[in-house]
Design a protein around this motif. Structure first.
Motif, short mmCIF file in Angstrom:
data_model
loop_
_atom_site.label_atom_id
_atom_site.label_comp_id
_atom_site.label_asym_id
_atom_site.label_seq_id
_atom_site.Cartn_x
_atom_site.Cartn_y
_atom_site.Cartn_z
N UNK A 89 0.84 -1.20 0.00
CA UNK A 89 0.00 0.00 0.00
C UNK A 89 0.87 1.25 0.00
N UNK A 90 0.31 2.32 -0.50
CA UNK A 90 0.98 3.62 -0.44
C UNK A 90 0.80 4.16 0.98
N UNK A 91 1.91 4.57 1.60
CA UNK A 91 1.89 5.04 2.98
C UNK A 91 2.60 6.38 3.09
N UNK A 92 2.37 7.05 4.20
CA UNK A 92 3.06 8.31 4.48
C UNK A 92 4.43 7.98 5.07
N UNK A 93 5.48 8.35 4.36
CA UNK A 93 6.85 8.01 4.74
C UNK A 93 7.71 9.26 4.80
N UNK A 94 8.73 9.22 5.62
CA UNK A 94 9.73 10.28 5.67
C UNK A 94 10.98 9.77 4.95
N UNK A 95 11.55 10.63 4.11
CA UNK A 95 12.76 10.26 3.38
C UNK A 95 13.83 11.31 3.65
N UNK A 96 14.97 10.84 4.14
CA UNK A 96 16.13 11.70 4.36
C UNK A 96 17.14 11.41 3.25
N UNK A 97 17.68 12.46 2.65
CA UNK A 97 18.60 12.30 1.53
C UNK A 97 19.95 12.94 1.84
N UNK A 99 7.23 12.79 13.13
CA UNK A 99 7.83 14.12 13.19
C UNK A 99 8.99 14.20 14.18
N UNK A 100 8.98 13.36 15.22
CA UNK A 100 10.10 13.36 16.19
C UNK A 100 11.37 12.83 15.51
N UNK A 101 11.23 11.75 14.75
CA UNK A 101 12.39 11.21 14.03
C UNK A 101 12.84 12.17 12.93
N UNK A 102 11.88 12.82 12.29
CA UNK A 102 12.24 13.83 11.28
C UNK A 102 13.13 14.91 11.90
N UNK A 103 12.72 15.42 13.06
CA UNK A 103 13.50 16.46 13.75
C UNK A 103 14.89 15.96 14.13
N UNK A 145 17.02 15.94 11.03
CA UNK A 145 17.35 17.32 10.65
C UNK A 145 18.47 17.87 11.52
N UNK A 146 18.45 17.52 12.81
CA UNK A 146 19.52 17.96 13.71
C UNK A 146 20.85 17.31 13.34
N UNK A 147 20.79 16.15 12.66
CA UNK A 147 22.01 15.51 12.17
C UNK A 147 22.45 16.10 10.83
N UNK A 148 21.69 17.07 10.32
CA UNK A 148 22.07 17.76 9.09
C UNK A 148 21.47 17.20 7.82
N UNK A 149 20.47 16.34 7.93
CA UNK A 149 19.85 15.76 6.75
C UNK A 149 18.53 16.44 6.43
N UNK A 150 18.28 16.77 5.17
CA UNK A 150 16.95 17.28 4.80
C UNK A 150 15.97 16.11 4.78
N UNK A 159 25.15 7.15 9.60
CA UNK A 159 24.90 7.68 10.95
C UNK A 159 23.40 7.81 11.22
N UNK A 160 22.67 8.32 10.24
CA UNK A 160 21.21 8.45 10.38
C UNK A 160 20.57 7.07 10.53
N UNK A 161 21.01 6.11 9.73
CA UNK A 161 20.48 4.75 9.80
C UNK A 161 20.79 4.11 11.15
#
Length: 133
Positions: free
Chosen positions: A69-77, A111-115, A118-123, A86-88
């Motif tokens: 199924x299509x789900x709401x996912x966060x992607x860090x690049x 959103x907590x993991x997203x933040x 982001x603090x690790x420098x990843x968009x 490091x992020x992984x």
């Protein structure tokens, strides 16, 4: 009700499809509704995991194709493999299932993991996609 009792050769043909979220594809026994609206029960060996494209055979010989199924996912690049590692590591340390590709890491939107990333420098972007960790 159709009883789906085993995995079949994925190259076979299916008479119906079953779209499941990642969390649902981790359960070996559950009641589901096929994409056609028919009820079915998944009765696989405990510990079985379903992936996008798997084929399930019913007691009557009918086959059903599993779709992610299509789900709401966060992607860090990042172009920096060390930064992605490091992020992984930080995601894995929190027992978060991740999907890793060239230049990106993806996980169920939080959103907590997203933040944290982001603090690790990843968009980080929120996307709608199939999740295959």
């Amino acid at each position: 009700m159709l009883h789906l009792i085993e995995k079949a050769d994925a190259a076979g043909s299916a008479t119906d499809t079953l779209t499941l979220r990642f969390e649902q594809r981790q359960k070996s026994r559950q009641r589901v509704v096929l994409d056609s609206g028919r009820e079915a029960g998944i009765l696989l060996t405990p510990g079985s995991r379903l992936n996008d494209g798997d084929l399930l055979r019913a007691e009557n010989g009918e086959c059903v194709r599993v779709l992610a199924a299509i789900e709401s996912l966060s992607t860090a690049r990042s172009h920096d493999p060390l930064q992605l590692a490091r992020a992984s590591y930080h995601l894995g340390n929190r027992h978060v299932p991740v999907q890793i590709g060239t230049g990106w890491v993806r996980y169920a939107h939080d959103h907590v993991l997203d933040d944290m990333l982001r603090q690790l420098g990843l968009p980080v972007t929120v996307e709608q996609a199939a999740f295959e960790p």
